[in-house]
Structures are given as structure tokens and as C-alpha cells.
Design a protein around this motif. Structure first.
Motif, short mmCIF file in Angstrom:
data_model
loop_
_atom_site.label_atom_id
_atom_site.label_comp_id
_atom_site.label_asym_id
_atom_site.label_seq_id
_atom_site.Cartn_x
_atom_site.Cartn_y
_atom_site.Cartn_z
N ASN A 48 -4.13 5.03 -6.77
CA ASN A 48 -3.45 5.24 -5.49
C ASN A 48 -2.36 4.18 -5.36
O ASN A 48 -2.65 3.03 -5.04
N SER A 49 -1.14 4.57 -5.60
CA SER A 49 -0.03 3.60 -5.59
C SER A 49 0.18 3.05 -4.20
O SER A 49 0.10 3.77 -3.20
N GLU A 50 0.44 1.76 -4.12
CA GLU A 50 0.68 1.10 -2.85
C GLU A 50 2.02 1.53 -2.28
O GLU A 50 2.96 1.84 -3.00
N GLY A 51 2.10 1.55 -0.97
CA GLY A 51 3.33 1.97 -0.31
C GLY A 51 3.25 3.40 0.19
O GLY A 51 4.01 3.80 1.07
N THR A 52 2.29 4.19 -0.36
CA THR A 52 2.09 5.55 0.13
C THR A 52 1.11 5.53 1.30
O THR A 52 0.27 4.64 1.41
N THR A 53 1.20 6.52 2.14
CA THR A 53 0.34 6.60 3.32
C THR A 53 -1.10 6.86 2.89
O THR A 53 -1.38 7.77 2.10
N ILE A 54 -2.03 6.07 3.40
CA ILE A 54 -3.45 6.24 3.09
C ILE A 54 -4.02 7.30 4.02
O ILE A 54 -3.97 7.15 5.25
N GLN A 55 -4.55 8.36 3.44
CA GLN A 55 -5.01 9.50 4.23
C GLN A 55 -6.47 9.42 4.67
O GLN A 55 -6.92 10.22 5.47
N ALA A 56 -7.22 8.47 4.14
CA ALA A 56 -8.66 8.42 4.43
C ALA A 56 -8.93 8.17 5.91
O ALA A 56 -8.30 7.32 6.54
N SER A 57 -9.88 8.91 6.45
CA SER A 57 -10.35 8.66 7.83
C SER A 57 -11.17 7.38 7.88
O SER A 57 -11.14 6.65 8.86
N ALA A 58 -11.92 7.14 6.78
CA ALA A 58 -12.78 5.95 6.73
C ALA A 58 -13.03 5.56 5.29
O ALA A 58 -13.08 6.41 4.39
N PHE A 59 -13.19 4.24 5.07
CA PHE A 59 -13.57 3.70 3.78
C PHE A 59 -14.98 3.12 3.88
O PHE A 59 -15.28 2.41 4.83
N PHE A 60 -15.82 3.43 2.90
CA PHE A 60 -17.11 2.78 2.74
C PHE A 60 -16.98 1.88 1.51
O PHE A 60 -16.82 2.38 0.39
N GLU A 79 -3.31 -5.03 4.57
CA GLU A 79 -1.96 -5.50 4.24
C GLU A 79 -1.03 -4.35 3.89
O GLU A 79 0.19 -4.44 4.10
N SER A 80 -1.61 -3.25 3.40
CA SER A 80 -0.81 -2.07 3.07
C SER A 80 -0.51 -1.21 4.30
O SER A 80 0.17 -0.20 4.20
N GLY A 81 -1.07 -1.63 5.45
CA GLY A 81 -0.80 -0.91 6.70
C GLY A 81 -1.89 0.03 7.15
O GLY A 81 -1.73 0.72 8.16
N TYR A 82 -3.02 0.07 6.44
CA TYR A 82 -4.11 0.96 6.84
C TYR A 82 -4.76 0.45 8.13
O TYR A 82 -5.25 -0.67 8.18
N GLN A 83 -4.77 1.29 9.15
CA GLN A 83 -5.34 0.91 10.44
C GLN A 83 -6.63 1.65 10.75
O GLN A 83 -7.17 1.55 11.84
N GLY A 84 -7.12 2.41 9.77
CA GLY A 84 -8.30 3.23 9.99
C GLY A 84 -9.61 2.48 9.91
O GLY A 84 -9.68 1.25 10.00
N ILE A 85 -10.67 3.23 9.67
CA ILE A 85 -12.03 2.72 9.77
C ILE A 85 -12.50 2.17 8.42
O ILE A 85 -12.32 2.81 7.38
N ILE A 86 -13.12 1.00 8.46
CA ILE A 86 -13.72 0.39 7.27
C ILE A 86 -15.18 0.05 7.58
O ILE A 86 -15.47 -0.56 8.61
N VAL A 87 -16.07 0.47 6.69
CA VAL A 87 -17.50 0.16 6.81
C VAL A 87 -17.91 -0.52 5.51
O VAL A 87 -17.59 -0.04 4.42
N PHE A 88 -18.61 -1.64 5.61
CA PHE A 88 -19.07 -2.34 4.43
C PHE A 88 -20.50 -1.92 4.05
O PHE A 88 -21.34 -1.66 4.93
N LEU A 89 -20.75 -1.89 2.74
CA LEU A 89 -22.08 -1.65 2.19
C LEU A 89 -22.55 -2.94 1.55
O LEU A 89 -21.83 -3.50 0.71
N THR A 90 -23.70 -3.41 1.94
CA THR A 90 -24.16 -4.69 1.40
C THR A 90 -25.68 -4.77 1.40
O THR A 90 -26.35 -4.14 2.22
N ALA A 91 -26.20 -5.53 0.46
CA ALA A 91 -27.64 -5.80 0.42
C ALA A 91 -27.97 -7.12 1.11
O ALA A 91 -29.13 -7.50 1.20
N PHE A 92 -26.93 -7.81 1.62
CA PHE A 92 -27.12 -9.15 2.17
C PHE A 92 -26.58 -9.22 3.60
O PHE A 92 -25.39 -9.03 3.84
#
Length: 244
Positions: A48-60, A79-92
């Protein structure tokens, strides 16, 4: 309704568990969900080249993966301008507060459990739906997404509504009238302030730092309730139950 979810997870078992749960949620609640998956941040950014619009509703994002961890991926997305949803997956659990560095919605503790995932997807669905505050004055009516609101602050007979893009809307009202209509992520921290807990980056003694680095005071009379509410908010997806 449609939702596009991008998963970055280097464990095949965890990735399959997550995909199966997301698909089950989509079938149960009639969401058209598209899923993209990658094993690492390196793979995602190479495809996914940087500078293009990120279409994801959410990142896991798995926090521990490859050379580029989930926190670094999230920072690069922002930093690329994504303002959408981010959810982290972690065991800690100790990683949870680091999510506020990149305005993460929350974290899911691995192995991810179905009821926990569904709570998270409910919140994502709410974010993507028309969930807004209606601002009115004599000249205009503006629909402001709750997710974009940092604070409500009182000033004499007016309330200032501060948003993530730096805009400030002045409304003739009171905090007492406004707070009864707000979602549960908003909490009174002072007689003159209401804060969106989704944008709290750090709480120290008597002070809140928000995602835009603005600091506000916690009144002593509100301190106990604020800390209790914020603790519940940051662990709201941490429940018991397993995938069937």
C-alpha cells in the motif's frame, strides 16, 4: 452498512480467530464487512503505497510483530493522515496506555474472545454510524461527530466545543444541559469542563493531557469519579467468555 477492516497479525491462529469472529458479527448484524489481512507492517506498507487515501474503516494491529511493531505502524498511519479507528491486539496489559499516543480506540487482549470482540465491533459500528452532536446557533446548524470532540467548556453563559481539527464552536447553553445528552465516553472533570475519554492521553495528579497535548484540570471533587470512569473505559472490552 459497510465496513472495511484491515488486520495486521503475524499469528495465523489469532488472525483466523479474529476473521471468523468479525464475519460472524457481520452476519448477525447484517454488516457488509470486507477484511484485508497482512502478517506485518512491512508487508502492509510494501503493498500500500504511502500518499494514497487509506480506505480502511478500522485497523486491528498486533503490537508485537516483525521488525515494525504495532505502535510504529499506528504512528506511521497517523503521519500518513489516517484519522480512522485503530484497535491494538496484545497479550500484555501494560501496553494499553501506549494506545493513547496514536489515538487508538482500545486494545483487545489475546486470545481475543467473541463477546469482547463483539463489544469492540459495536463501538466501531457506532463510530461509523451517524453518531453526532448537533450544534446550533443563529446562523448555522453543524453536525459534529462525537469522536471528533475533545472538550466542552463553559464560559459565562456559553459553552465552547473544541474539536480535534482545532475548531471551536460557541454555543449558548450550559454543561448541565449538554451532558445529559452525551454518550458515556464523555465525563465531567470540573464544573467548567466535560472531556471525551477517547482523547485522554495521560492522567496525572489533578491534570488530564489530551491527544492534542491540551491539558485540563481535574477538580478535587471530581477526581475519584474521573479515575474510576477512565479505568472502566480503558478496560471496557476486557471481559470473560470464549469463542464458540
Amino acid at each position: 452498512m459497510k465496513m472495511k477492516i484491515t488486520i495486521l497479525e503475524d499469528s495465523v491462529i489469532e488472525s483466523e480467530r479474529l476473521k471468523n469472529g468479525i464475519r460472524k458479527y457481520g452476519q448477525q448484524y447484517d454488516w457488509d464487512i470486507e477484511i484485508d489481512e497482512y502478517e506485518s507492517g512491512e508487508e502492509y506498507f510494501s503493498k500500500n503505497s504511502e500518499g494514497t487515501t487509506i480506505q480502511a474503516s478500522a485497523f486491528f494491529l498486533d503490537i508485537q510483530m516483525g521488525q515494525m511493531n504495532g505502535i510504529e505502524v499506528a504512528k506511521r498511519l497517523r503521519e500518513s493522515g489516517y484519522q480512522g479507528i485503530i484497535v491494538f491486539l496484545t497479550a500484555f496489559r501494560e501496553y494499553v496506555f501506549r494506545g493513547y499516543e496514536v489515538r487508538a480506540l482500545n486494545y483487545l487482549l489475546k486470545p481475543v474472545k467473541e463477546n469482547t470482540l463483539f463489544l469492540c465491533l459495536d463501538e466501531i459500528a457506532k463510530e461509523l454510524s451517524n453518531n453526532t452532536y448537533i450544534y446550533r446557533n443563529k446562523q448555522e446548524i453543524v453536525s459534529i461527530p462525537y469522536a471528533d470532540i475533545l472538550t466542552f467548556s463553559s464560559r459565562l453563559h456559553y459553552v465552547d466545543i473544541l474539536t480535534v481539527d482545532g475548531k471551536c464552536y460557541e454555543q449558548m447553553s450550559t454543561l448541565n444541559k449538554i451532558i445529559v445528552h452525551l454518550p458515556s465516553e464523555f465525563i465531567r472533570t470540573h464544573r467548567s469542563y466535560i472531556v471525551n475519554m477517547a482523547h485522554i492521553y495521560r492522567i496525572t495528579s489533578g491534570t488530564i493531557e489530551l491527544s492534542n497535548h491540551l491539558t485540563t484540570q481535574i477538580a478535587r471533587s471530581y477526581s475519584k469519579d474521573v479515575i474510576s470512569a477512565f479505568t472502566k473505559y480503558t478496560t471496557r472490552f476486557d471481559t470473560s467468555g470464549d469463542f464458540e
